[in-house]
Design a protein around this motif. Structure first.
Motif, mmCIF file in Angstrom:
data_model
loop_
_atom_site.group_PDB
_atom_site.id
_atom_site.type_symbol
_atom_site.label_atom_id
_atom_site.label_comp_id
_atom_site.label_asym_id
_atom_site.label_seq_id
_atom_site.Cartn_x
_atom_site.Cartn_y
_atom_site.Cartn_z
ATOM 1 N N LEU A 93 0.839 -1.212 0.000
ATOM 2 C CA LEU A 93 0.000 0.000 0.000
ATOM 3 C C LEU A 93 0.866 1.252 0.000
ATOM 4 O O LEU A 93 0.565 2.240 -0.683
ATOM 5 N N LYS A 94 1.939 1.210 0.766
ATOM 6 C CA LYS A 94 2.821 2.384 0.843
ATOM 7 C C LYS A 94 3.550 2.611 -0.480
ATOM 8 O O LYS A 94 3.751 3.755 -0.895
ATOM 9 N N LEU A 95 3.932 1.515 -1.133
ATOM 10 C CA LEU A 95 4.600 1.675 -2.430
ATOM 11 C C LEU A 95 3.620 2.247 -3.458
ATOM 12 O O LEU A 95 3.953 3.183 -4.199
ATOM 13 N N SER A 118 12.784 2.263 -10.055
ATOM 14 C CA SER A 118 12.045 1.182 -9.402
ATOM 15 C C SER A 118 12.140 1.357 -7.884
ATOM 16 O O SER A 118 12.998 0.774 -7.216
ATOM 17 N N ILE A 119 11.232 2.183 -7.359
ATOM 18 C CA ILE A 119 11.266 2.617 -5.958
ATOM 19 C C ILE A 119 11.270 1.417 -4.997
ATOM 20 O O ILE A 119 10.513 0.459 -5.210
ATOM 21 N N SER A 120 12.098 1.495 -3.990
ATOM 22 C CA SER A 120 12.191 0.502 -2.891
ATOM 23 C C SER A 120 12.864 -0.820 -3.246
ATOM 24 O O SER A 120 13.038 -1.663 -2.371
ATOM 25 N N THR A 121 13.215 -1.030 -4.522
ATOM 26 C CA THR A 121 13.718 -2.364 -4.888
ATOM 27 C C THR A 121 15.244 -2.491 -4.816
ATOM 28 O O THR A 121 15.792 -3.537 -5.159
ATOM 29 N N GLY A 122 15.926 -1.436 -4.357
ATOM 30 C CA GLY A 122 17.377 -1.503 -4.189
ATOM 31 C C GLY A 122 17.706 -1.717 -2.716
ATOM 32 O O GLY A 122 17.455 -2.796 -2.162
ATOM 33 N N PRO A 127 10.790 -6.894 -3.292
ATOM 34 C CA PRO A 127 10.987 -7.792 -4.448
ATOM 35 C C PRO A 127 10.543 -7.142 -5.762
ATOM 36 O O PRO A 127 9.438 -6.589 -5.852
ATOM 37 N N ILE A 128 11.409 -7.209 -6.757
ATOM 38 C CA ILE A 128 11.210 -6.463 -8.000
ATOM 39 C C ILE A 128 9.924 -6.849 -8.736
ATOM 40 O O ILE A 128 9.218 -5.975 -9.236
ATOM 41 N N GLU A 129 9.612 -8.147 -8.812
ATOM 42 C CA GLU A 129 8.419 -8.551 -9.590
ATOM 43 C C GLU A 129 7.157 -7.920 -9.019
ATOM 44 O O GLU A 129 6.324 -7.387 -9.748
ATOM 45 N N ARG A 130 7.009 -8.015 -7.708
ATOM 46 C CA ARG A 130 5.825 -7.467 -7.038
ATOM 47 C C ARG A 130 5.821 -5.934 -7.129
ATOM 48 O O ARG A 130 4.786 -5.315 -7.360
ATOM 49 N N ALA A 131 6.973 -5.330 -6.958
ATOM 50 C CA ALA A 131 7.071 -3.868 -6.995
ATOM 51 C C ALA A 131 6.711 -3.336 -8.388
ATOM 52 O O ALA A 131 6.012 -2.325 -8.519
ATOM 53 N N SER A 157 19.042 -1.909 -14.296
ATOM 54 C CA SER A 157 19.653 -3.167 -14.738
ATOM 55 C C SER A 157 18.824 -3.795 -15.855
ATOM 56 O O SER A 157 17.627 -3.544 -15.989
ATOM 57 N N GLU A 158 19.522 -4.639 -16.610
ATOM 58 C CA GLU A 158 18.862 -5.373 -17.690
ATOM 59 C C GLU A 158 17.770 -6.286 -17.135
ATOM 60 O O GLU A 158 16.711 -6.448 -17.721
ATOM 61 N N ARG A 159 18.053 -6.860 -15.980
ATOM 62 C CA ARG A 159 17.100 -7.788 -15.368
ATOM 63 C C ARG A 159 15.810 -7.049 -14.971
ATOM 64 O O ARG A 159 14.701 -7.539 -15.215
ATOM 65 N N ASP A 160 15.947 -5.892 -14.378
ATOM 66 C CA ASP A 160 14.760 -5.110 -14.006
ATOM 67 C C ASP A 160 13.962 -4.721 -15.252
ATOM 68 O O ASP A 160 12.730 -4.770 -15.257
ATOM 69 N N LEU A 161 14.686 -4.345 -16.299
ATOM 70 C CA LEU A 161 13.998 -3.979 -17.540
ATOM 71 C C LEU A 161 13.186 -5.167 -18.074
ATOM 72 O O LEU A 161 12.044 -4.992 -18.512
#
Ligand code: AR6
Length: 173
Positions: A93-95, A118-122, A127-131, A157-161
């Motif tokens: 909810l906060k994200l 990608s806020i909060s994922t560093g 977790p990046i998928e959920r974010a 990163s390429e992975r995040d993309l």
């Protein structure tokens, strides 16, 4: 075509983007830090820190606006994402609230284009998928009726993309 919304993802350093507003993944002090926050403060110059000092901090899930100073972007929207601690402390909810508040602030200055990291994922370990899912869904819900016509998810990163592209392609079908 059913939608005029332009939402895409790319791999870049957000400090280089020529958009009306870039979003920062800040902390409650708004006084700078590591990750994208450090990069934005370095690129914008020390006037950004002075402007942030005057804002007197920011709650998690909220955001505040400054000018972009030496950045190509006209504005910086400093959003404070949640620290991930397993998912039971309203992190989702906060994200979502960060993305909503950032778009509201962009609208308040009539911004047409905005780029999000990608806020909060560093450092905050969300977790990046959920974010990414939360980011895309909240942007799609909030965008209509605002001044914003173009949203860029700026991945480092390429992975995040790859994560963002898979979700954007899926929801486009
Ligand atoms: N351009 C785009 N994305 C970037 C850049 C950049 N130049 N640099 C890093 N990223 P993080 P958080 C990505 O850790 O998790 C700071 O100390 C990074 O790869 O910057 O919200 C603040 O002051 C990741 O995908 O932010 C807070 O204390 C994403 O940006 C805390 O970190 C977010 O990672 C906030 O942690």
């Amino acid at each position: 075509m059913e939608s005029a919304m332009k939402i895409d993802a790319l791999q870049a350093d957000i400090t280089t983007l020529e958009v009306d507003a870039i979003v920062n993944a800040a902390n409650q002090s708004l006084m700078g830090g590591g990750g994208v926050d450090g990069a934005i403060h370095r690129a914008a110059g020390k006037e950004l820190k002075e402007a942030c000092r005057a804002l007197d901090g920011c709650e998690t899930g909220d955001a505040k606006l400054t000018e972009g100073f030496k950045l190509p972007a006209r504005y910086v929207i400093h959003a404070v994402g949640p620290v991930w601690s397993g998912g039971k402390r309203d992190e989702a909810l906060k994200l979502a609230s960060c993305y909503r508040r950032a778009l509201e602030l962009a609208d308040s200055v009539d911004a047409r284009s905005i780029a999000f990291p990608s806020i909060s994922t560093g450092i905050y370990r969300f977790p990046i998928e959920r974010a990414a899912e939360i980011a895309i869904q909240t942007v799609k819900e909030t965008l209509p009726g605002t001044s914003v016509e173009r949203v860029t998810f700026c991945c480092f990163s390429e992975r995040d993309l790859a994560v963002y592209e898979a979700l954007l392609n899926r929801s486009a079908r």
